[in-house]
Each structure stands twice: as structure tokens, then as C-alpha cells.
Design an enzyme around this catalytic site. Structure first.
Site, mmCIF file in Angstrom:
data_model
loop_
_atom_site.group_PDB
_atom_site.id
_atom_site.type_symbol
_atom_site.label_atom_id
_atom_site.label_comp_id
_atom_site.label_asym_id
_atom_site.label_seq_id
_atom_site.Cartn_x
_atom_site.Cartn_y
_atom_site.Cartn_z
ATOM 1 N N LYS A 192 0.958 -1.309 0.012
ATOM 2 C CA LYS A 192 0.102 -0.030 -0.072
ATOM 3 C C LYS A 192 0.756 1.241 0.005
ATOM 4 O O LYS A 192 0.930 1.983 0.915
ATOM 5 C CB LYS A 192 -0.972 0.110 1.195
ATOM 6 C CG LYS A 192 -1.726 -1.332 1.279
ATOM 7 C CD LYS A 192 -2.968 -1.167 2.535
ATOM 8 C CE LYS A 192 -3.741 -2.285 2.369
ATOM 9 N NZ LYS A 192 -3.290 -3.576 2.414
ATOM 10 N N VAL A 229 5.002 10.737 -1.001
ATOM 11 C CA VAL A 229 5.231 11.843 -2.185
ATOM 12 C C VAL A 229 5.222 11.183 -3.343
ATOM 13 O O VAL A 229 5.882 10.058 -3.594
ATOM 14 C CB VAL A 229 6.236 12.892 -2.059
ATOM 15 C CG1 VAL A 229 6.054 13.701 -0.607
ATOM 16 C CG2 VAL A 229 7.636 12.132 -1.996
ATOM 17 N N PRO A 230 4.678 11.814 -4.444
ATOM 18 C CA PRO A 230 4.613 11.109 -5.663
ATOM 19 C C PRO A 230 5.944 10.690 -6.185
ATOM 20 O O PRO A 230 6.051 9.506 -6.736
ATOM 21 C CB PRO A 230 4.070 12.108 -6.837
ATOM 22 C CG PRO A 230 3.293 12.956 -5.733
ATOM 23 C CD PRO A 230 3.988 13.101 -4.726
ATOM 24 N N GLY A 284 -7.234 -14.782 3.752
ATOM 25 C CA GLY A 284 -6.119 -15.214 4.872
ATOM 26 C C GLY A 284 -6.664 -15.796 5.804
ATOM 27 O O GLY A 284 -6.591 -17.168 5.768
HETATM 28 O O1 C5P Z 1 -7.030 -12.514 7.152
HETATM 29 P P1 C5P Z 1 -8.064 -11.850 6.153
HETATM 30 O O2 C5P Z 1 -8.886 -12.688 5.273
HETATM 31 O O3 C5P Z 1 -8.706 -10.744 6.796
HETATM 32 O O4 C5P Z 1 -6.851 -11.404 4.998
HETATM 33 C C1 C5P Z 1 -7.273 -10.354 4.403
HETATM 34 C C2 C5P Z 1 -5.978 -9.674 3.605
HETATM 35 O O5 C5P Z 1 -6.266 -8.468 2.677
HETATM 36 C C3 C5P Z 1 -4.935 -9.106 4.643
HETATM 37 O O6 C5P Z 1 -3.552 -9.247 4.382
HETATM 38 C C4 C5P Z 1 -5.072 -7.411 4.587
HETATM 39 O O7 C5P Z 1 -3.764 -6.650 4.897
HETATM 40 C C5 C5P Z 1 -5.355 -7.154 3.141
HETATM 41 N N1 C5P Z 1 -6.219 -6.174 2.797
HETATM 42 C C6 C5P Z 1 -7.732 -6.119 3.175
HETATM 43 N N2 C5P Z 1 -8.377 -4.844 2.871
HETATM 44 C C7 C5P Z 1 -7.845 -4.327 1.717
HETATM 45 C C8 C5P Z 1 -6.753 -4.412 1.439
HETATM 46 C C9 C5P Z 1 -5.812 -5.456 1.844
HETATM 47 O O8 C5P Z 1 -8.173 -6.721 4.065
HETATM 48 N N3 C5P Z 1 -8.547 -3.173 1.408
#
Ligand code: C5P
Length: 246
Positions: free
Chosen positions: A75, A79-80, A217
Site C-alpha cells: 500500500k 510523495v509522488p 487470509g
Molecule cells: O485474514 P484476512 O482474510 O482478513 O486477510 C485479508 C488480507 O487482505 C490482509 O492481508 C489485509 O491486509 C488485506 N487487505 C484488506 N483490505 C484491503 C486491502 C488489503 O483486508 N482493502
């Protein structure tokens, strides 16, 4: 919320539609889990927890040697010029995609440097609900905020977005088939928090609302048998996309 006719028809291999969030403390534990999951997972998301260890890029290479696809979820926000240079360096690593967020100038910097790597804009984290957005000073409707961020990111040249399944159908119908939608926040029940994820959908619902990939996850990692759980999800995905060319 859902328009259940929105199955994405991009030619994506069915098993690559499941992205497993490799959120574990060390590269050693990560590789042990990868080997335990075997063929049940082809696409891995490597996030901040592992980035804070010494072996992040060693792990990327170990996964690539095993033929796995990699999503770098760091993520980027700075700064750009800094984001552009970070994305330029990462684009040399042979990973499939990465995440970025922020203003138009930040996204433009990232787009300029992405090369063949896919760039995904974070819209609104799936762990944030109305109350959290109020807290952060956003008065607008969540769906509107996700839509306007996604529209802007896509217009600037991002390949896709990270979006909750709750907003995916609006994005798919409004922004078209080409936009890549990756949906985290997958839980057995829809829009009911069981942990820090608040704007949740089921795996099937995410795809029926137009997601191209889901990120899962804890539902896999914390299962008694992670490989079996991943295979259950793979079967569910294969059934949903039966007949869609891969
Ligand atoms: O364990 P879980 O199923 O919640 O994992 C979701 C994963 O997706 C995590 O690694 C989290 O950092 C990532 N994530 C998220 N929402 C976002 C972007 C990424 O849950 N908008």
C-alpha cells in the site's frame, strides 16, 4: 447490493482467482505453509508483516521458483516521486501486482513506473465501516467514496482496485469489464463482522458481484486443515466459473 449477473469473464485461470494472504511472522513459517498448501494455492499476497522481516525478497524468489504468482501488498503512500521510484524498483522483481493509494499525483507517479506489473489502487479498506469513516472525517457514502476513488484510479491508468464485495457490483457495472477488482474481506457471512474485517462478503458473493480475484487470509490460515479449506474454495470457484474460458 449484488447484481448476481456480474461474473467477470476475463480469461483468468480458475485457480489464480484465489489469492492467499500469507500473513505469518517469519519467512520460514511462510514457506512451511506454502509447502503445506501445495497446489491448492497458486497466487500469494505478501504484506507488511513479512516485509518487516529480513527475508521478504528471498521469499518472493522462493515462491517464484515454485511457480507461484506474487501480489506485493505494501500500500505505497508517499510523495509522488518516492512512490514512483519505489514502484520502479519493485517492477524489476517479476511480481504480478502491487497496491498504491493516495492522490491523483501519487497514482500518476506509480502508473508511470509500473512497467508490466499491474497496479491496484486501494479504495476503502474492508475493515472500515461508516463509523470509522466518520472518525477519519469522510462524510460521504462508503459506496460513493469507493466508486469515485476507483473511477479516478482507473482513469489515471491503474489496472484495477481493491474493493469490498459490497461495492464490487457498482464498480463492475459502472467502470466496465477491463477493470481488475480484487476483493478481500471474505468471510462465511456477509457484512457481519467476526473480527477486524467489517465490510465482508462470502467467496461466492464476491465473484457474483464482479470480483476477478478474492484475497483470503484467516479463513484458510486458521482452518484445521488449510489445504483442505483452500481446495474447498477452489472447487467453489471452479463451479462458479465453469464454462468461462480461462
Ligand atoms: O485474514 P484476512 O482474510 O482478513 O486477510 C485479508 C488480507 O487482505 C490482509 O492481508 C489485509 O491486509 C488485506 N487487505 C484488506 N483490505 C484491503 C486491502 C488489503 O483486508 N482493502
Amino acid at each position: 447490493m449484488s447484481d448476481r449477473t456480474l461474473l467477470s469473464t476475463k480469461p483468468i485461470p480458475s485457480r489464480d482467482r484465489l489469492i492467499f494472504a500469507l500473513d505469518v511472522p517469519t519467512p520460514e513459517e511462510a514457506l512451511a505453509l506454502v509447502d503445506r498448501l501445495g497446489d491448492s494455492v497458486t497466487f500469494y499476497k505478501l504484506g507488511m508483516q513479512l516485509f518487516m522481516t529480513e527475508g521478504y525478497f528471498g521469499l518472493v524468489e522462493a515462491l517464484q521458483k515454485r511457480g507461484k504468482k506474487i501480489f506485493v501488498d505494501l500500500k505505497f503512500f508517499d510523495v509522488p516521486e518516492t512512490v514512483k521510484n519505489a514502484v520502479a524498483n519493485l517492477s524489476q522483481r517479476g511480481v504480478e501486482c502491487c497496491t498504491v493509494h493516495g492522490s491523483e499525483a501519487i497514482l500518476r507517479g506509480a502508473v508511470e513506473a509500473k512497467g508490466a506489473m499491474k497496479l491496484l489502487a486501494v479504495t476503502v479498506l474492508t475493515s472500515l465501516d461508516r463509523g470509522d469513516l466518520d472518525d477519519l472525517g469522510f462524510q460521504c457514502d462508503v459506496e460513493e467514496l469507493v466508486y469515485s476513488r476507483a473511477k479516478r484510479a482507473f482513469a489515471i491508468g491503474c489496472d484495477g482496485v481493491i474493493s469490498s464485495g459490497l461495492e464490487a457490483s457498482r464498480l463492475r457495472s459502472g467502470l466496465g469489464e477491463k477493470l481488475i477488482i480484487i476483493t478481500p474481506g471474505i468471510r462465511p457471512v456477509e457484512n457481519r463482522p467476526v473480527d477486524d474485517q467489517k465490510r465482508t462478503v462470502t467467496l461466492s458473493e464476491a465473484f457474483l458481484c464482479g470480483a476477478d480475484h478474492v484475497v483470503v487470509g484467516r479463513p484458510i490460515r486458521q482452518a484445521a486443515d488449510p489445504r483442505l479449506k483452500a481446495e474447498e474454495y477452489q472447487s467453489e470457484i471452479a463451479a462458479l466459473f465453469a464454462g468461462v474460458p480461462a
